[in-house]
Design a protein around this motif. Structure first.
Motif, mmCIF file in Angstrom:
data_model
loop_
_atom_site.group_PDB
_atom_site.id
_atom_site.type_symbol
_atom_site.label_atom_id
_atom_site.label_comp_id
_atom_site.label_asym_id
_atom_site.label_seq_id
_atom_site.Cartn_x
_atom_site.Cartn_y
_atom_site.Cartn_z
ATOM 1 N N LEU B 196 29.675 57.779 37.957
ATOM 2 C CA LEU B 196 31.105 57.501 37.847
ATOM 3 C C LEU B 196 31.785 58.561 36.982
ATOM 4 C CD1 LEU B 196 31.088 53.611 37.474
ATOM 5 C CD2 LEU B 196 31.818 54.948 39.456
ATOM 6 N N ASN B 200 34.594 60.959 38.566
ATOM 7 C CA ASN B 200 35.894 61.064 37.919
ATOM 8 C C ASN B 200 36.282 62.526 37.713
ATOM 9 O OD1 ASN B 200 37.158 61.517 34.973
ATOM 10 N ND2 ASN B 200 38.084 59.713 35.890
ATOM 11 N N LEU B 376 38.752 55.008 32.270
ATOM 12 C CA LEU B 376 38.768 54.808 33.726
ATOM 13 C C LEU B 376 37.354 54.560 34.252
ATOM 14 C CD1 LEU B 376 41.320 57.630 34.617
ATOM 15 C CD2 LEU B 376 41.744 55.160 34.663
ATOM 16 N N TYR B 379 36.450 51.020 33.632
ATOM 17 C CA TYR B 379 37.043 50.042 34.559
ATOM 18 C C TYR B 379 36.247 50.011 35.863
ATOM 19 C CZ TYR B 379 41.023 50.976 31.444
ATOM 20 O OH TYR B 379 41.831 51.174 30.352
ATOM 21 N N CYS B 380 35.801 51.184 36.321
ATOM 22 C CA CYS B 380 35.032 51.227 37.564
ATOM 23 C C CYS B 380 33.657 50.581 37.367
ATOM 24 C CB CYS B 380 34.869 52.672 38.035
ATOM 25 S SG CYS B 380 36.397 53.310 38.748
ATOM 26 N N LYS B 382 32.923 48.147 35.358
ATOM 27 C CA LYS B 382 33.133 46.696 35.388
ATOM 28 C C LYS B 382 33.338 46.225 36.816
ATOM 29 C CE LYS B 382 35.142 46.183 30.793
ATOM 30 N NZ LYS B 382 35.249 44.972 29.988
ATOM 31 N N GLY B 383 34.143 46.967 37.561
ATOM 32 C CA GLY B 383 34.393 46.576 38.945
ATOM 33 C C GLY B 383 33.118 46.566 39.769
ATOM 34 N N ALA B 384 32.266 47.568 39.554
ATOM 35 C CA ALA B 384 31.057 47.678 40.374
ATOM 36 C C ALA B 384 30.065 46.553 40.100
ATOM 37 C CB ALA B 384 30.384 49.031 40.145
ATOM 38 N N THR B 385 30.180 45.887 38.951
ATOM 39 C CA THR B 385 29.259 44.776 38.671
ATOM 40 C C THR B 385 29.643 43.536 39.469
ATOM 41 O OG1 THR B 385 30.539 43.903 36.835
ATOM 42 C CG2 THR B 385 28.905 45.576 36.295
#
Lengths: 426, 426, 426
Positions: B196, B200, B376, B379-380, B382-385
């Motif tokens: 990630l 980025n 950033l 945040y990704c 966290k989203g991927a979990t």
């Protein structure tokens, strides 16, 4: 190093002995924790909060359940909606705050923008073949039971929620949650498995020795006893208490306030229990002086002295509805050894702190009780890690509802992880 | 509890859809993290620092890559060598400091002593049959690309490093890294998977909304756009920018400074990309006033206004070479959810802080930008979990180089973990 | 992702090369840590403390060994008993404190009450069919070797403890531990695997370079050397030391104090070693001035100048008995990378701090030495995590007792985890 098949989930589920605590791996194993999250928390209706968490359009609250982050939003038509909190572009978490208010839901990363209905309404540079309508937010089932919010992560949620809601709505409606506000919220991370937190809640055998504050408003006989251990005076008191309950139920129901016990803890997918019970002393509230903590009476209740409606749902909530306030609890597992207990105290939305209620007085009993329970849960978690731990017997007089919690849990786990999967919907 | 074969590494690699982000386990799984360390970070050339890290004989710097600790030392003949930082006796770590200067490498435990060439030159009490020559330090491959240090933990490193180095040396040499010093180093632990962090870095679609400092010296049109979304004014600006790049390339190359784009991000084992791009405003440097931060011009550069040479290597580095300073970045994975971003700012070795350069001005843009990117990335992560995460589409206009990073990654993983292992050397 | 069978415990055990350190997984693998706890710490006699930990009836001390919590209690007949610290009802941990004094053992949760003999004597509401006699505390084997307390978690403990105790009692008894008190206890969490802590203790090759305090009272030649490396002066000193040891042994044994070396480190299930060695300087104690730290001589010792009795047990203890005080060490594994070193300093029970002994002087040497050893253990743990680590050779002159520790460990692991399990009892 050894053959571990005897500790497989399937054999642990199959050999559970009713009337006894669960075997240790149910409290300590990360694998069974993952199985719990899948079979219990991703398949059933989970209590997560109240409508007053999102009173106005654009109000958002986020809730984490295991690896899921869910956002709950009040839309422009005053509906309550729930979505997975994940941008459909690079997967960034959309809303970072626990509570906020937004116009649209805008991802910070590349400004992809969703409206409150979850539609993708803006995404730059994606080219002419990109179809926005395929990239809306993923929705999550949500239901409001007279203001109590339940979500379900399954594609097809358990259908018996409706039956439960039909029975319970008349009990809860008179307290009118939609006309309350959250006077206080407290998050406590308990050092134990979520099932130990739930088991602790399902009995009051431990109350006398551990909860000096809570036992002021509660009647000791309301939580069971071994009749053969009572002396004559105690027997007389117990009988008097039983008469009081019957008399109060009759009175309250005559006033149009349902109060009698409803009990489906282990015979429904959406298991629950409810009963309105008298309070000791002034009989008004869960306070140290047993009087109402808030001067503004809730909803359409006919009297200050309505006792306390106890409402429990499987797998993760309990609630106490009094005449002046509501205390509502949700349990969210964090890992095999830690659980979040989230407590909210609701008062009438027009009640003013310092004028109509004193915050310390409102929250004192349960702030103390929660911490005491958390300590007890921690002692059990430590005990369960010992190889010397073995399931112990529940009291047939004071812990039968703990046993029902375990029965429900084992049944639901077998339905999902057993030889033939049965979805919770069925 | 379920059959997990559909989430096996082999099937995840095989079913990756080009043009889309990776599936969640690539960002969250500890097993895939271990597979990454083995196939990517233990088989490829990894950028770890610069020659000015060890300017003098006996200077040592240690670098951790996964479970490996490596020590890089300047030897008495001014060569740069790398060894595993493990004593051959009881296995103690030899050098504990990140940077130090030594005469010999002496183990604290039992005083086993190695010279800078890695030979065991002293070990007491080992008996007459002990052969010191079998107990020297284990060496690690190391290469200097005009002062940029790359190590490779594989027995046989990828051979195409030479091809890359031959192309890139003329781009980098004019900045003369060997005549610089490290003005500042900053270590930032980003809360996300290393991929990630790399993704980025490989696009600037997110720059406008997130990097107010970085977008001062950078031209927005340099990072792609959807032509169909431009209005007439924007189209004119975009065309003007394209002309500017062509004109500057011609000018710089006429001065003997290679500048044109080289791009082998996903068609070489040692993938890379380079291009010298004009800067906005004064056109001199990555600073808030776009002017040189340091008064001493680097190396043999003919002008202060050299734009910025962007140089990227797979899997873990990027670098910006300006006329007055160099900013160089390495990414080292820590676990599935954390990555170390190490940034070094290099200025001419004779530049004096406070006289020739102001440190805050030198580092300000990238200190701010790194932190913004780290957020950033978090945040990704966290989203991927979330189980609701699913791969999303890359913009064909602004994220094609992110896609190439993923292509390279998948190819290199398949080469090592696929049905027939191909060593990175081949 | 790869076939890991070559790193299975069975093959690692089978291929260990005598004379070399263990392979890395023995120090780093959580699976082998679990196997250690099962085969070593749950099957053998583990040193946990001294009788002066529980001098009076009702005194309780708790000790954690892996997932087990054990309580050791002095009963009303002055016996020492050990139980699993787990309530038989809901499994709560009974005693939370490390040391306390009780009348009965009462569980905080529901007030179940056990007497000091472990019988359940009170449990409310359990109904008429409940049998208290089936719900007593689970006992743990405990033995006192002249005041040193060893427990064994196995159902049938190793029987050769008796043989060891018969040999060792005459060495230890003259110091009369039962008439001492604990002047100080120190818990240090070392950043390494328990076996690295033990290996560090089993040699003094590292002492010269690392222990400036400890090497004041100790003779360097007492811990081995390569004869071929000595010059003439050193050879003379070494011979003089050997004569001194022989002379002191003869003297001390003539006084009735057993002193000669007993060595069964790797040929008994309950492995051990003991030897009384002279001290340098005044020859009285492990202090910086080599004089007694406490004015009250221990037990029935005939002189202040008794050297130091070194007593080691496998897997987890060492002890130094001097004329004026005892220092006693137990090692308890915490996880693959962390170990608890618990040190107790014992003086005569009538010695008064500030009058008969100065605490700083008493504990100074070993407080410093423990921290130095902990650092060294940490360096080895870091080294062992590197893929470049490989087993290194032990010195045949100074590390042969480390090798015996490893021999014992491998044998005991093979007995439990090998193709045919042999219980430690046999």
């Amino acid at each position: 190093m050894l053959d571990r098949s005897e500790s497989s989930l399937a054999s642990l589920l199959a050999r559970r002995i009713p009337g006894y605590t669960l075997e240790a791996p149910f409290y300590t194993s990360p694998e069974i924790f993952a199985a719990d999250m899948e079979a219990i928390f991703e398949q059933h209706w989970i209590y997560v909060g109240v409508e007053p968490d999102v009173p106005e359009p654009g109000d958002v609250v986020t809730v984490d359940i295991g690896r899921n982050s869910i956002l709950i939003v009040r839309d422009d038509d005053m509906g309550v909606r729930a979505y997975h909190n994940v941008c459909r572009h690079r997967g960034a978490r959309l809303v970072l705050e626990e509570k906020t208010t937004v116009g649209n839901l805008v991802c910070r990363y590349h400004s992809w923008t969703y409206n409150l209905e979850g539609d993708l309404i803006h995404a730059e540079h994606m080219g002419e073949n990109f179809d926005r309508s395929c990239h809306g937010l993923k929705s999550v089932h949500i239901r409001s039971l007279e203001g109590l919010l339940f979500i379900c992560l399954a594609e097809e949620p358990p259908e018996d929620f409706d039956g439960m809601a039909a029975v319970m709505a008349p009990y809860i409606a008179p307290h009118n949650i939609r006309e309350t506000k959250i006077a206080y919220q407290h998050d406590l991370i308990e050092p134990g498995n979520w099932k130990l937190t739930m088991e602790n809640n399902r009995e009051c055998y431990h109350c006398g020795a551990n909860h000096p504050e809570l036992t002021v408003p509660l009647f000791a006989y309301g939580f069971g006893f071994a009749p053969e251990e009572l002396d004559d005076l105690e027997r007389e008191q117990a009988e008097r208490y039983a008469c009081l309950v019957t008399a109060e139920h009759t009175d309250w129901e005559r006033m149009g306030i349902p109060s009698r016990c409803q009990e489906h803890l282990d015979d429904m997918v959406t298991g629950y229990r409810a009963e309105r019970l008298p309070l000791d002393g002034a009989g008004e509230s869960h306070t140290l002086d047993t009087r109402a903590a808030s001067k503004k009476r809730l909803g359409s209740l006919p009297s200050d002295k309505m006792g306390a409606l106890h409402f429990w749902t499987q797998p993760n909530s309990w609630h106490h509805f009094m005449g002046d306030h509501v205390v509502t609890f949700s349990v969210i597992p964090l890992d095999a050894n830690h659980s979040l207990l989230r407590t909210k105290w609701l008062v009438h939305k027009d009640a003013v702190e310092g004028v109509d209620y004193d915050l310390e007085n409102l929250i004192g009993v349960w702030m103390a009780t929660n911490q005491q329970d958390s300590d007890l849960v921690g002692y059990c978690q430590k005990g369960a890690t010992s190889p010397a731990y073995q399931p112990g017997p529940y009291s047939p007089h004071t812990e039968m509802l703990v046993d029902k919690f375990c029965n429900w849990y084992i049944k639901r786990m077998l339905a999902w992880h057993g030889p033939t999967r049965v979805t919770a919907k069925a």
